[in-house]
Design an enzyme around this catalytic site. Structure first.
Site, PDB file in Angstrom:
ATOM      1  N   SER A 186     -26.548  45.824  45.047  1.00  0.00           N
ATOM      2  CA  SER A 186     -26.345  45.153  43.750  1.00  0.00           C
ATOM      3  C   SER A 186     -25.130  45.744  43.070  1.00  0.00           C
ATOM      4  O   SER A 186     -24.745  46.890  43.348  1.00  0.00           O
ATOM      5  CB  SER A 186     -27.574  45.376  42.860  1.00  0.00           C
ATOM      6  OG  SER A 186     -27.292  45.008  41.522  1.00  0.00           O
ATOM      7  N   TYR A 204     -34.304  50.963  39.083  1.00  0.00           N
ATOM      8  CA  TYR A 204     -33.769  49.911  39.960  1.00  0.00           C
ATOM      9  C   TYR A 204     -32.345  50.238  40.419  1.00  0.00           C
ATOM     10  O   TYR A 204     -32.029  50.187  41.613  1.00  0.00           O
ATOM     11  CB  TYR A 204     -33.786  48.580  39.215  1.00  0.00           C
ATOM     12  CG  TYR A 204     -33.128  47.434  39.942  1.00  0.00           C
ATOM     13  CD1 TYR A 204     -33.815  46.726  40.932  1.00  0.00           C
ATOM     14  CD2 TYR A 204     -31.820  47.042  39.651  1.00  0.00           C
ATOM     15  CE1 TYR A 204     -33.208  45.662  41.604  1.00  0.00           C
ATOM     16  CE2 TYR A 204     -31.210  45.986  40.318  1.00  0.00           C
ATOM     17  CZ  TYR A 204     -31.912  45.307  41.289  1.00  0.00           C
ATOM     18  OH  TYR A 204     -31.304  44.261  41.954  1.00  0.00           O
TER      19      TYR A 204
HETATM   20  P1  NAD Z   1     -36.584  36.888  43.791  1.00  0.00           P
HETATM   21  O1  NAD Z   1     -37.620  37.265  42.817  1.00  0.00           O
HETATM   22  O2  NAD Z   1     -36.418  35.454  44.062  1.00  0.00           O
HETATM   23  O3  NAD Z   1     -36.846  37.623  45.166  1.00  0.00           O
HETATM   24  C1  NAD Z   1     -37.381  38.918  45.257  1.00  0.00           C
HETATM   25  C2  NAD Z   1     -38.477  38.887  46.290  1.00  0.00           C
HETATM   26  O4  NAD Z   1     -38.898  40.212  46.566  1.00  0.00           O
HETATM   27  C3  NAD Z   1     -39.728  38.145  45.862  1.00  0.00           C
HETATM   28  O5  NAD Z   1     -39.643  36.779  46.154  1.00  0.00           O
HETATM   29  C4  NAD Z   1     -40.809  38.834  46.659  1.00  0.00           C
HETATM   30  O6  NAD Z   1     -41.175  38.054  47.763  1.00  0.00           O
HETATM   31  C5  NAD Z   1     -40.168  40.114  47.162  1.00  0.00           C
HETATM   32  N1  NAD Z   1     -40.987  41.287  46.851  1.00  0.00           N
HETATM   33  C6  NAD Z   1     -41.018  42.011  45.717  1.00  0.00           C
HETATM   34  N2  NAD Z   1     -41.919  42.999  45.846  1.00  0.00           N
HETATM   35  C7  NAD Z   1     -42.439  42.908  47.084  1.00  0.00           C
HETATM   36  C8  NAD Z   1     -43.412  43.654  47.818  1.00  0.00           C
HETATM   37  N3  NAD Z   1     -44.025  44.724  47.303  1.00  0.00           N
HETATM   38  N4  NAD Z   1     -43.716  43.238  49.074  1.00  0.00           N
HETATM   39  C9  NAD Z   1     -43.112  42.156  49.620  1.00  0.00           C
HETATM   40  N5  NAD Z   1     -42.180  41.426  48.976  1.00  0.00           N
HETATM   41  C10 NAD Z   1     -41.863  41.808  47.733  1.00  0.00           C
HETATM   42  O7  NAD Z   1     -35.224  37.534  43.270  1.00  0.00           O
HETATM   43  P2  NAD Z   1     -33.802  37.743  43.991  1.00  0.00           P
HETATM   44  O8  NAD Z   1     -32.848  37.974  42.899  1.00  0.00           O
HETATM   45  O9  NAD Z   1     -33.556  36.706  44.967  1.00  0.00           O
HETATM   46  O10 NAD Z   1     -33.993  39.139  44.704  1.00  0.00           O
HETATM   47  C11 NAD Z   1     -33.612  39.375  46.039  1.00  0.00           C
HETATM   48  C12 NAD Z   1     -32.831  40.667  46.155  1.00  0.00           C
HETATM   49  O11 NAD Z   1     -31.579  40.517  45.508  1.00  0.00           O
HETATM   50  C13 NAD Z   1     -33.487  41.889  45.539  1.00  0.00           C
HETATM   51  O12 NAD Z   1     -33.336  42.987  46.419  1.00  0.00           O
HETATM   52  C14 NAD Z   1     -32.669  42.120  44.297  1.00  0.00           C
HETATM   53  O13 NAD Z   1     -32.669  43.470  43.919  1.00  0.00           O
HETATM   54  C15 NAD Z   1     -31.314  41.676  44.782  1.00  0.00           C
HETATM   55  N6  NAD Z   1     -30.350  41.401  43.719  1.00  0.00           N
HETATM   56  C16 NAD Z   1     -30.583  40.371  42.855  1.00  0.00           C
HETATM   57  C17 NAD Z   1     -29.663  40.139  41.855  1.00  0.00           C
HETATM   58  C18 NAD Z   1     -29.868  39.037  40.867  1.00  0.00           C
HETATM   59  O14 NAD Z   1     -29.140  38.983  39.868  1.00  0.00           O
HETATM   60  N7  NAD Z   1     -30.796  38.124  41.074  1.00  0.00           N
HETATM   61  C19 NAD Z   1     -28.527  40.936  41.736  1.00  0.00           C
HETATM   62  C20 NAD Z   1     -28.332  41.965  42.637  1.00  0.00           C
HETATM   63  C21 NAD Z   1     -29.252  42.188  43.630  1.00  0.00           C
END
Ligand code: NAD
Ligand code: MG
Length: 300
Positions: free
Chosen positions: A192, A205
């Site tokens: 991230s 985080y």
């Molecule tokens: P999202 O909520 O759609 O996806 C996150 C997923 O993590 C959930 O759908 C869930 O299935 C899974 N998860 C969480 N805890 C879990 C557990 N204990 N066991 C199994 N699965 C679990 O959100 P997203 O933004 O698509 O997140 C995906 C990745 O992207 C994450 O690693 C997040 O840190 C990273 N990220 C997101 C952003 C943003 O702005 N959305 C920015 C930087 C990084």
């Protein structure tokens, strides 16, 4: 959101909308993407494959929604079979992804479960090996993010759950998967912008995301001689469920991502090509790299 075409030239500043006050909303963790307004674009109607992952066997965590969903859809449309992991509460989102993968003519194997459990992580990889006949792509996309303003209010329980989900699971899954990986395999982790520019309300985080960058660079060197590449994608603000389940203070959603250089939040569909590039042999000479897809914020 308007209909997209990934191969058409368009202005990235206006390709997708800016956040507005109507974007303020909240759900309990882990949240459902299908209940968000607007619903994020994970490439469901737009992603077109060109056969870059033909015959590959992929595991994608967090595959039900957001960035993981976009990666899973893209992998399938590029010709890969996919094992999808997500939490049992997310079945409604996951079913849509399974349908899309099957419509692409690929195998979709659902393995819901909690990645905070080491045994489950081992079982997930074992199931992939049994059901797909091997594993050559591991996309670690699942993550936990909870905003807390003051360190005094971060519970040990939260700190532990964030570290377990974002870092320990990565370690357990990589450890289990590498044993089965042949030369040409690829691991893609999800970092991230928070790894470099930590927000004060995301202490636990942001710490995990810096750890993921470091882990990626170390592991890449360790397994390079086996012909396995390890890279990370580092998204900036992307409109996904994680942001509306406590990942951001609700008031901040009204302008979420609008202060990036491109002036708007990213959509999950815009992350998918980065995962495809790192998964495919197009990136054969790229390992230990972090590919930033963050709306134009400079990184170290
Ligand atoms: P999202 O909520 O759609 O996806 C996150 C997923 O993590 C959930 O759908 C869930 O299935 C899974 N998860 C969480 N805890 C879990 C557990 N204990 N066991 C199994 N699965 C679990 O959100 P997203 O933004 O698509 O997140 C995906 C990745 O992207 C994450 O690693 C997040 O840190 C990273 N990220 C997101 C952003 C943003 O702005 N959305 C920015 C930087 C990084
Ligand atoms: Mg989800």
């Amino acid at each position: 959101m308007k209909e997209q075409d990934q191969f058409m030239i368009q202005d990235p500043t206006s390709q997708y909308p800016k956040a507005t006050p109507e974007w303020k909303q909240q759900q309990p963790e882990p949240g459902l993407q299908c209940k968000m307004t607007p619903v994020p674009d994970a490439g469901e109607t737009s992603y077109r494959g060109t056969g870059r992952l033909k015959g590959r066997k992929a595991v994608v965590t967090g595959a039900d929604s957001g960035i993981g969903r976009a990666a899973a859809i893209a992998f399938a449309r590029e010709g890969a079979d996919v094992v999808l992991n997500y939490l049992p509460e997310e079945e409604a989102d996951a079913q849509e992804v399974i349908r899309i993968i099957e419509e692409a003519g690929q195998k979709a194997v659902a393995v819901p479960g909690d990645l905070k459990d080491e045994q489950f992580c081992e079982q997930l990889i074992q199931t992939a090996v049994e059901k797909l006949g091997g594993i050559d792509i591991l996309a670690n996309v699942a993550g936990k993010q909870q905003s807390v303003e003051n360190i005094a209010d971060i519970t040990t329980e939260q700190f532990d759950a964030t570290l377990k989900t974002n870092v320990y699971a990565l370690f357990w899954l990589c450890k289990a998967a590498i044993k089965h990986m042949k030369p040409g395999s690829s691991i893609i982790n999800t970092s991230s912008i928070q790894a470099y520019n930590p927000s004060p309300n995301l202490l636990d985080y942001a710490t995990t995301k810096a750890a993921i960058n470091n882990f990626t660079k170390g592991l890449a060197q360790q397994v390079a001689s086996k012909g396995i590449r390890v890279n990370a994608v580092a998204p900036g603000p992307v409109w996904t469920a994680i942001q509306v389940v406590g990942g951001q203070p609700v008031e901040k959603l009204a302008e979420f991502g609008n202060s990036t250089s491109l002036g708007r939040p990213g959509q999950p569909a815009e992350m998918a090509p980065a995962y495809v590039f790192l998964a495919s042999h197009e990136s054969s000479y790229v390992s230990g790299e972090t590919l930033n897809a963050n709306g134009g914020t400079p990184t170290p």
